[in-house]
Design a protein around this motif. Sequence first.
Motif, PDB file in Angstrom:
ATOM      1  N   LEU A 214     -29.989 -39.422 -52.704  1.00 18.65           N
ATOM      2  CA  LEU A 214     -30.732 -40.643 -53.019  1.00 18.65           C
ATOM      3  C   LEU A 214     -30.442 -41.182 -54.411  1.00 18.65           C
ATOM      4  O   LEU A 214     -30.146 -40.433 -55.335  1.00 18.65           O
ATOM      5  N   THR A 215     -30.564 -42.501 -54.542  1.00 18.99           N
ATOM      6  CA  THR A 215     -30.685 -43.117 -55.852  1.00 18.99           C
ATOM      7  C   THR A 215     -31.992 -43.902 -55.829  1.00 18.99           C
ATOM      8  O   THR A 215     -32.567 -44.121 -54.763  1.00 18.99           O
ATOM      9  N   GLN A 216     -32.423 -44.321 -57.012  1.00 18.88           N
ATOM     10  CA  GLN A 216     -33.699 -45.050 -57.078  1.00 18.88           C
ATOM     11  C   GLN A 216     -33.708 -46.249 -56.133  1.00 18.88           C
ATOM     12  O   GLN A 216     -34.708 -46.573 -55.526  1.00 18.88           O
TER      13      GLN A 216
ATOM     14  N   GLU B 183     -28.321 -47.300 -63.210  1.00 14.43           N
ATOM     15  CA  GLU B 183     -27.950 -47.055 -61.825  1.00 14.43           C
ATOM     16  C   GLU B 183     -27.514 -48.346 -61.129  1.00 14.43           C
ATOM     17  O   GLU B 183     -26.612 -48.347 -60.300  1.00 14.43           O
ATOM     18  N   ALA B 184     -28.163 -49.452 -61.511  1.00 13.17           N
ATOM     19  CA  ALA B 184     -27.885 -50.729 -60.831  1.00 13.17           C
ATOM     20  C   ALA B 184     -26.579 -51.356 -61.315  1.00 13.17           C
ATOM     21  O   ALA B 184     -25.951 -52.132 -60.603  1.00 13.17           O
TER      22      ALA B 184
ATOM     23  N   GLY C  75     -28.813 -33.080 -52.459  1.00 13.74           N
ATOM     24  CA  GLY C  75     -29.725 -33.506 -53.507  1.00 13.74           C
ATOM     25  C   GLY C  75     -29.319 -34.807 -54.174  1.00 13.74           C
ATOM     26  O   GLY C  75     -28.137 -35.117 -54.217  1.00 13.74           O
ATOM     27  N   PRO C  76     -30.277 -35.563 -54.706  1.00  9.70           N
ATOM     28  CA  PRO C  76     -31.719 -35.360 -54.566  1.00  9.70           C
ATOM     29  C   PRO C  76     -32.244 -35.765 -53.177  1.00  9.70           C
ATOM     30  O   PRO C  76     -31.764 -36.713 -52.595  1.00  9.70           O
ATOM     31  N   VAL C  77     -33.221 -34.986 -52.725  1.00  5.06           N
ATOM     32  CA  VAL C  77     -33.727 -35.114 -51.363  1.00  5.06           C
ATOM     33  C   VAL C  77     -35.223 -35.428 -51.385  1.00  5.06           C
ATOM     34  O   VAL C  77     -35.956 -34.895 -52.219  1.00  5.06           O
ATOM     35  N   ILE C  78     -35.665 -36.294 -50.478  1.00  4.50           N
ATOM     36  CA  ILE C  78     -37.106 -36.365 -50.192  1.00  4.50           C
ATOM     37  C   ILE C  78     -37.307 -36.130 -48.703  1.00  4.50           C
ATOM     38  O   ILE C  78     -36.395 -36.375 -47.900  1.00  4.50           O
TER      39      ILE C  78
ATOM     40  N   ARG D   6     -29.549 -33.302 -60.305  1.00  5.95           N
ATOM     41  CA  ARG D   6     -28.992 -34.536 -59.758  1.00  5.95           C
ATOM     42  C   ARG D   6     -29.973 -35.699 -59.834  1.00  5.95           C
ATOM     43  O   ARG D   6     -29.815 -36.711 -59.167  1.00  5.95           O
ATOM     44  N   GLY D   7     -31.041 -35.501 -60.610  1.00  8.76           N
ATOM     45  CA  GLY D   7     -31.902 -36.650 -60.898  1.00  8.76           C
ATOM     46  C   GLY D   7     -33.172 -36.770 -60.077  1.00  8.76           C
ATOM     47  O   GLY D   7     -33.666 -37.873 -59.863  1.00  8.76           O
ATOM     48  N   ALA D   8     -33.740 -35.635 -59.634  1.00  7.27           N
ATOM     49  CA  ALA D   8     -34.963 -35.697 -58.832  1.00  7.27           C
ATOM     50  C   ALA D   8     -36.122 -36.330 -59.599  1.00  7.27           C
ATOM     51  O   ALA D   8     -36.965 -37.017 -59.011  1.00  7.27           O
ATOM     52  N   ASP D   9     -36.161 -36.124 -60.927  1.00  3.82           N
ATOM     53  CA  ASP D   9     -37.310 -36.666 -61.663  1.00  3.82           C
ATOM     54  C   ASP D   9     -37.269 -38.196 -61.701  1.00  3.82           C
ATOM     55  O   ASP D   9     -38.304 -38.849 -61.742  1.00  3.82           O
ATOM     56  N   LYS D  10     -36.057 -38.754 -61.656  1.00  2.00           N
ATOM     57  CA  LYS D  10     -35.968 -40.222 -61.609  1.00  2.00           C
ATOM     58  C   LYS D  10     -36.525 -40.733 -60.277  1.00  2.00           C
ATOM     59  O   LYS D  10     -37.182 -41.767 -60.211  1.00  2.00           O
TER      60      LYS D  10
END
Lengths: 599, 148
Positions: free
Chosen positions: B135-137, A589-590, B122-125, B82-86
């Motif tokens: 979101l991304t990490q 991702e980065a 998504g992904p949403v918090i 879309r990557g919620a688990d990440k």
Amino acid sequence: MNTKRFRTNIMICAGTSCISNKSMEIRVALEAELKKRNLENEVQVVITGCQGFCEKGPIAIVQPDGIFYQLLEVDDIPMLVEEHFLKGRPYRKCMYVPTDSDVPVPKLMEIEFFKHQMLVVLKNRGRMDPENIDEYIAFDGYQALAKAVNDMAPDKIIAEVEKSGLRGRGGGGFPTGIKWRLAKDVESDIKYLICNADEGDPGAYMDRSILESDPHSVLEGMAIGAYAIGAQEGYIYVRDEYPLAVERIKRAIEQAKEYGLLGEGIFGSDFNFDLHVVRGGGAFVCGEETALIASIEGFPGRPRTRPPFPAERGLWGKPTNNNNVETWANIPTIILRGADWYRQIGTEKSKGTKVFSLVGKINNSGLVEVPMGISLREIIFGIGGGIPDGKKFKAVQSGGPSGGCIPESLLDLPVDYEKLTEAGAIMGSGGLIVMDETTCMVNVALYFINFLVDESCGKCVPCRVGLIRMKEILEKITNGNGEENDIAVLEALSDTIRKTALCALGATAANPVLTTLRYFKEEYIAHVRDKKCPAGVCKALISFHISEEKCIGCTACAKTCPVQCISGERKKPHVINQDACTRCGACKEACRFDAITIA
Amino acid sequence: MQLVYQIVEKYDRRESSLIAMMQDIQKSEGYLPQKALEIIAKEVQVPLSRLYALATFYKAFSLTPRGRHIIHVCTGTACHVRGADKIMDKLKRDLNVEEGGTTEDGRFTLEGVRCVGCCGLGPVIVVGENFHGKLTQKDLGNILDQYK
């Protein structure tokens, strides 16, 4: 109604998605800017319910010009007001631009996402303030109820609904008119109506949107139903996770009562109907009607065997008719425009329109209302604008945890209840989750089984125990320990659960596994035999690598790695220590140079 | 505990409104204190076990105190693909808690939630009542900093 007095209206979306994208800040900025430019008496800012194109929020539509603005930011507002409202030329920067072009499309009705839609249920979206009953009335609101109560006998109403061909929009697709007739024909002093607004399918949010953008259409539909069936009281069972919907439906009920459209002696007749809002406790199984009834009564929501059906013995033992939000919202239009009009839309056995939430790996995600019979391809590639980032389409999941994954070979399927069922999926409540080549179908199957294990009420053995066994097998496969025999065991277990579970949740629980096995078996085999996850998702079966050619040694990946397993000198290619890597994907991702690949 | 009596009154001690009473208490206290459940049981005249059954059946309830800010990670299907688990993994790592856990300083409780109906984002918090989407990490650090 206010819309008459102003030269122009700018309709700002106040659905949950747009609000979370700060549409209320846009509103404040707009009002301030209009005032500053002395336009506050010419241009009115109107707050509307969800306008559907959630991906592009916050959005606004200028009427009567029909100009669509997207991704608004507070900083855009001064220029937008100056250009559009002072100089009379729409502001290009905030216009929609299709993915495959760089020419902005100013008009709402010329945007692919909107122009193929057909609005029956969502007809009022984006054109009125959902918190103002007068605006609903101005758009023919409560006329259908007046017509029903004044000019139609209950039998005639039910006949009209039967003739319209309307089927339940919550999942099962049972003919609504027949359901009403069953409830009407039972003799009882007290009868109840329920509106199921416990939208549990993950990935579906049309009911939330209807309640937020047009709550009165649901109330009107229920009042007509109550009159036809002979019910005096109704309950709207709505998810507590939808605070805005709860607030708007409560306000709508108050207003309708004030206007004498709910309560006693509606339209001067002897018809009384009162409505209550009940907030759900957050249990997927409460979408099942007997479980929902138990929940309203104040018990854990566990389904019971049917018969007796709720039409005979439902809420507090009385005849009860339950329909979901979208079904109720169809009723006023059917009564007002007639069954013959409604029947023209759709396919032989599925009439009318359906609202889908088009989400996942798709360019234009949002809510779309289309006539039944449209192909999945038209929805996904026409309205939805295809898959982002040049990726390849893999599957579309329809029907939530009871539904299934449909592969590309079936994309030309006309969407209706029968055709989706033949494909192994279901219509469900209308969630369409698009998946691309980076979605692992075994992981998706595990995702749904995990969901159902969590949500199983625990009453019957096939669902309670069978699903856990399936989960264990799927985990074994995704962890790289799968054996060839596992696939056969999964198939056998699926079949047993389908035949023996007590309620629909259990009976359809195996669908996600069955459809992924049916259409994507090679992906299971790759996991089991080759110990590979072709989509690059299952952590135990993948590894991250840095390409020596592409890496410029910027150190962004090394800095972000939570376990410090990436090493290398500045401006030189970096390397990942595979033994320490936890495969969290933060480095990929980065990386801004696309140098990190999954193998 | 005055509040509990008021809530019970508000719903006319109706047995059918048990869930609503518990929701109100959950909302104001952040969890269901045992004492509150005992009062409801007594006032509505149902056995305490009935309330325990409801509290453990429905997702909305918690029997233990939670953090000042509740982080709901949407785990709906659209967010999942879309990557919620990440996002969930990153939060677990950074907060050093498991799903359902509360940080030692009582600042955050981390929970997965079925679907918040913002699938287009998504992904949403959802932190408290605020939605954060697409979101991304790497977005998460700045978001958490907003909540003290």
